[in-house]
Design a protein around this motif. Structure first.
Motif, PDB file in Angstrom:
ATOM      1  N   UNK A   1       0.847  -1.183   0.000  1.00 13.28           N
ATOM      2  CA  UNK A   1       0.000   0.000   0.000  1.00 13.28           C
ATOM      3  C   UNK A   1       0.885   1.237   0.000  1.00 13.28           C
ATOM      4  N   UNK A   2       0.638   2.122  -0.939  1.00  9.90           N
ATOM      5  CA  UNK A   2       1.495   3.290  -1.134  1.00  9.90           C
ATOM      6  C   UNK A   2       0.976   4.411  -0.247  1.00  9.90           C
ATOM      7  N   UNK A   3       1.616   4.523   0.917  1.00 15.56           N
ATOM      8  CA  UNK A   3       1.149   5.501   1.879  1.00 15.56           C
ATOM      9  C   UNK A   3       2.225   5.879   2.876  1.00 15.56           C
ATOM     10  N   UNK A   4       1.842   6.676   3.853  1.00 18.08           N
ATOM     11  CA  UNK A   4       2.796   7.210   4.821  1.00 18.08           C
ATOM     12  C   UNK A   4       3.359   6.112   5.709  1.00 18.08           C
ATOM     13  N   UNK A   5       2.524   5.160   6.124  1.00 19.86           N
ATOM     14  CA  UNK A   5       2.974   4.092   7.024  1.00 19.86           C
ATOM     15  C   UNK A   5       4.160   3.330   6.446  1.00 19.86           C
ATOM     16  N   UNK A   6       4.158   3.122   5.139  1.00 21.31           N
ATOM     17  CA  UNK A   6       5.227   2.356   4.504  1.00 21.31           C
ATOM     18  C   UNK A   6       6.361   3.233   3.977  1.00 21.31           C
ATOM     19  N   UNK A   7       6.304   4.525   4.284  1.00 20.64           N
ATOM     20  CA  UNK A   7       7.438   5.402   4.007  1.00 20.64           C
ATOM     21  C   UNK A   7       7.700   5.712   2.548  1.00 20.64           C
ATOM     22  N   UNK A   8       6.669   5.603   1.698  1.00 21.17           N
ATOM     23  CA  UNK A   8       6.889   5.826   0.270  1.00 21.17           C
ATOM     24  C   UNK A   8       7.298   7.273  -0.001  1.00 21.17           C
ATOM     25  N   UNK A   9       6.746   8.207   0.748  1.00 17.34           N
ATOM     26  CA  UNK A   9       7.105   9.617   0.548  1.00 17.34           C
ATOM     27  C   UNK A   9       8.587   9.847   0.797  1.00 17.34           C
ATOM     28  N   UNK A  10       9.156   9.092   1.734  1.00 16.08           N
ATOM     29  CA  UNK A  10      10.592   9.183   1.993  1.00 16.08           C
ATOM     30  C   UNK A  10      11.382   8.536   0.860  1.00 16.08           C
ATOM     31  N   UNK A  11      10.922   7.399   0.413  1.00 13.47           N
ATOM     32  CA  UNK A  11      11.606   6.682  -0.666  1.00 13.47           C
ATOM     33  C   UNK A  11      11.710   7.532  -1.922  1.00 13.47           C
ATOM     34  N   UNK A  12      10.636   8.226  -2.266  1.00 16.95           N
ATOM     35  CA  UNK A  12      10.653   9.062  -3.463  1.00 16.95           C
ATOM     36  C   UNK A  12      11.722  10.154  -3.355  1.00 16.95           C
ATOM     37  N   UNK A  13      11.818  10.740  -2.199  1.00 20.29           N
ATOM     38  CA  UNK A  13      12.834  11.778  -1.960  1.00 20.29           C
ATOM     39  C   UNK A  13      14.232  11.189  -2.105  1.00 20.29           C
ATOM     40  N   UNK A  14      14.456  10.010  -1.535  1.00 15.26           N
ATOM     41  CA  UNK A  14      15.787   9.395  -1.585  1.00 15.26           C
ATOM     42  C   UNK A  14      16.143   8.966  -3.005  1.00 15.26           C
ATOM     43  N   UNK A  15      15.151   8.471  -3.731  1.00 13.65           N
ATOM     44  CA  UNK A  15      15.398   8.033  -5.104  1.00 13.65           C
ATOM     45  C   UNK A  15      15.854   9.198  -5.977  1.00 13.65           C
ATOM     46  N   UNK A  16      15.190  10.313  -5.855  1.00 13.21           N
ATOM     47  CA  UNK A  16      15.547  11.492  -6.648  1.00 13.21           C
ATOM     48  C   UNK A  16      16.954  11.970  -6.284  1.00 13.21           C
ATOM     49  N   UNK A  17      17.259  11.985  -4.985  1.00 11.40           N
ATOM     50  CA  UNK A  17      18.585  12.438  -4.548  1.00 11.40           C
ATOM     51  C   UNK A  17      19.680  11.472  -5.009  1.00 11.40           C
ATOM     52  N   UNK A  18      19.374  10.173  -5.029  1.00  7.79           N
ATOM     53  CA  UNK A  18      20.389   9.193  -5.438  1.00  7.79           C
ATOM     54  C   UNK A  18      20.776   9.370  -6.907  1.00  7.79           C
ATOM     55  N   UNK A  19      19.793   9.745  -7.738  1.00  6.71           N
ATOM     56  CA  UNK A  19      20.039  10.068  -9.146  1.00  6.71           C
ATOM     57  C   UNK A  19      20.810   8.953  -9.859  1.00  6.71           C
ATOM     58  N   UNK A  20      20.307   7.723  -9.735  1.00  3.68           N
ATOM     59  CA  UNK A  20      20.966   6.591 -10.364  1.00  3.68           C
ATOM     60  C   UNK A  20      20.339   6.318 -11.727  1.00  3.68           C
ATOM     61  N   UNK A  21      21.060   5.578 -12.556  1.00  3.48           N
ATOM     62  CA  UNK A  21      20.520   5.167 -13.842  1.00  3.48           C
ATOM     63  C   UNK A  21      19.654   3.935 -13.629  1.00  3.48           C
ATOM     64  N   UNK A  22      18.369   4.101 -13.775  1.00  3.63           N
ATOM     65  CA  UNK A  22      17.463   2.987 -13.547  1.00  3.63           C
ATOM     66  C   UNK A  22      16.048   3.470 -13.340  1.00  3.63           C
TER      67      UNK A  22
END
Length: 381
Positions: free
Chosen positions: A215-236
């Motif tokens: 479930x894509x929501x606050x409890x599972x930390x998806x909002x944090x993951x999106x922020x980290x993914x953008x900052x990581x800036x990896x090819x993928x």
């Protein structure tokens, strides 16, 4: 000794508490325990010989049109309370009322409860802190009354199965004596483990895919993951697989279609998702022991998880990397490391695949029977 079980909902063949309960009981029966299960109904693919269903399969559509799920749950509990034999142990799952706990306790039976997630006192504290940090009104639905009710049920239980160390810790903090806590795990079906040749095909890919499942929501930390993914800036690519909760839409939707982030609505076909994936990402703030983590083992996927997301299954540096959900630097570093280091990915993936057998439901069920028997043998008269 018969393990007389209740899970007063529909027993699913796909996931959730009913699914886990069904798998565990089948495995416990295979290891020699006598079991049965009172449920409101079940999916066709979930039907077992030990079921005692309130709604026969042929009448399921009509039954739920005629009466509510709550009504069928109450009827299931009524049937369950009338079913006990002298030496029965009551094994009680989610959604069972405290009236049933009290009735069984007063009849002198041993009660074994299942705590699927962390104690609600822990859940509430974690989620309210995050909602406050985000400047949002809490919508988690946990109040002091529900916390007190959970604690009252646990007071009546003689033992409680915990699926992870995080759940066990939350129970201890809530005042549950350690000698009542039987720590175990959940598991995976053999047919959910990918073939070695299916996993080997990943080495041919030129672009990697990370997946989040749930479930894509606050409890599972998806909002944090999106922020980290953008900052990581990896090819993928990052795939979010699951339904977006209304309370998180405004946090998630601005990222979709950008930064190689794709949303896949809820699907029952997780095998295809895991086949196409190279890494599992699960930064949950609160969990019990998520089944998607076990599926990652069976798919030979390395993981980056929070302690809650790992559910006691993923070892740091063994089957994946573990980072606290709010440790942005560690998450960004872990994503970059796993995407850039093929040797590390391969080592973690191999470890994960080998570990899957430990968590086959048949092995988990056998261990649970042994754990229960040992506790009963040491029980003071």
């Amino acid at each position: 000794m018969r393990i007389n079980t209740i899970c007063p909902i529909n027993i699913s063949s796909l996931g959730g508490p009913g699914y886990a309960c069904n798998q565990l009981l089948e495995a416990m029966a295979a290891s020699g325990a006598e079991v049965n299960l009172f449920g409101a109904s079940c999916d066709i693919g979930a039907r077992k010989s030990f079921h005692c269903l309130s709604i026969p399969l042929w009448a399921k559509p009509l039954g739920y049109r005629a009466f509510s799920e709550d009504a069928w749950g109450k009827y299931t509990e009524w049937r369950y309370r009338r079913s006990f034999k002298k030496q029965d142990i009551a094994y009680i799952w989610n959604f069972t009322s405290i009236e049933t706990y009290r009735a069984i306790k007063s009849a002198g039976h041993i009660i074994l409860a299942e705590n699927v997630n962390t104690h609600q006192a822990t859940s509430k504290a974690i989620l309210e802190k995050e909602y406050h940090r985000l400047g949002l009104r809490p919508t988690h639905g946990i109040d002091e009354e529900s916390i007190a009710l959970e604690s009252a049920k646990l007071d009546l239980a003689d033992y409680v199965f915990s699926p992870s160390g995080e759940v066990s810790q939350s129970l201890t903090v809530a005042g549950v004596p350690t000698e009542k806590i039987l720590q175990s795990s959940y598991g995976i079906e053999p047919n959910k483990i990918l073939l070695p040749e299916e996993i080997a095909s990943r080495s041919q890919r030129t672009e990697l895919t990370a997946v989040f499942c749930g479930r894509i929501g606050i409890r599972k930390g998806v909002h944090l993951l999106l922020e980290y993914w953008v900052k990581a800036d990896v090819k993928g690519k990052l795939k979010l697989v699951g339904n977006i909760e209304p309370s998180a839409k405004h946090l998630v939707e601005p990222y979709l279609g950008k930064h190689n982030i794709e949303h896949v609505p809820f699907t029952n076909n997780l095998k295809s998702v895991y086949l196409d994936a190279d890494v599992l990402l699960l930064p949950s703030l609160e969990e019990g022991s998520p089944l998607v983590t076990y599926l990652a083992l069976g798919a030979g996927l390395p993981s980056i998880v929070s302690p809650m997301g790992g559910g006691g299954v993923i070892g740091d540096g063994q089957e994946g990397l573990i980072a606290e959900p709010h440790d942005a630097d560690k998450w960004v570093s872990a994503i970059r490391k796993l995407f850039s280091d093929a040797e590390l990915r391969s080592r973690l993936a191999n470890n994960a695949y080998r570990k899957a057998e430990v968590y086959l439901w048949s092995n988990v069920g056998r261990r649970r029977v042994e754990l229960l028997q040992a506790s009963l043998a040491n029980r003071p008269d």
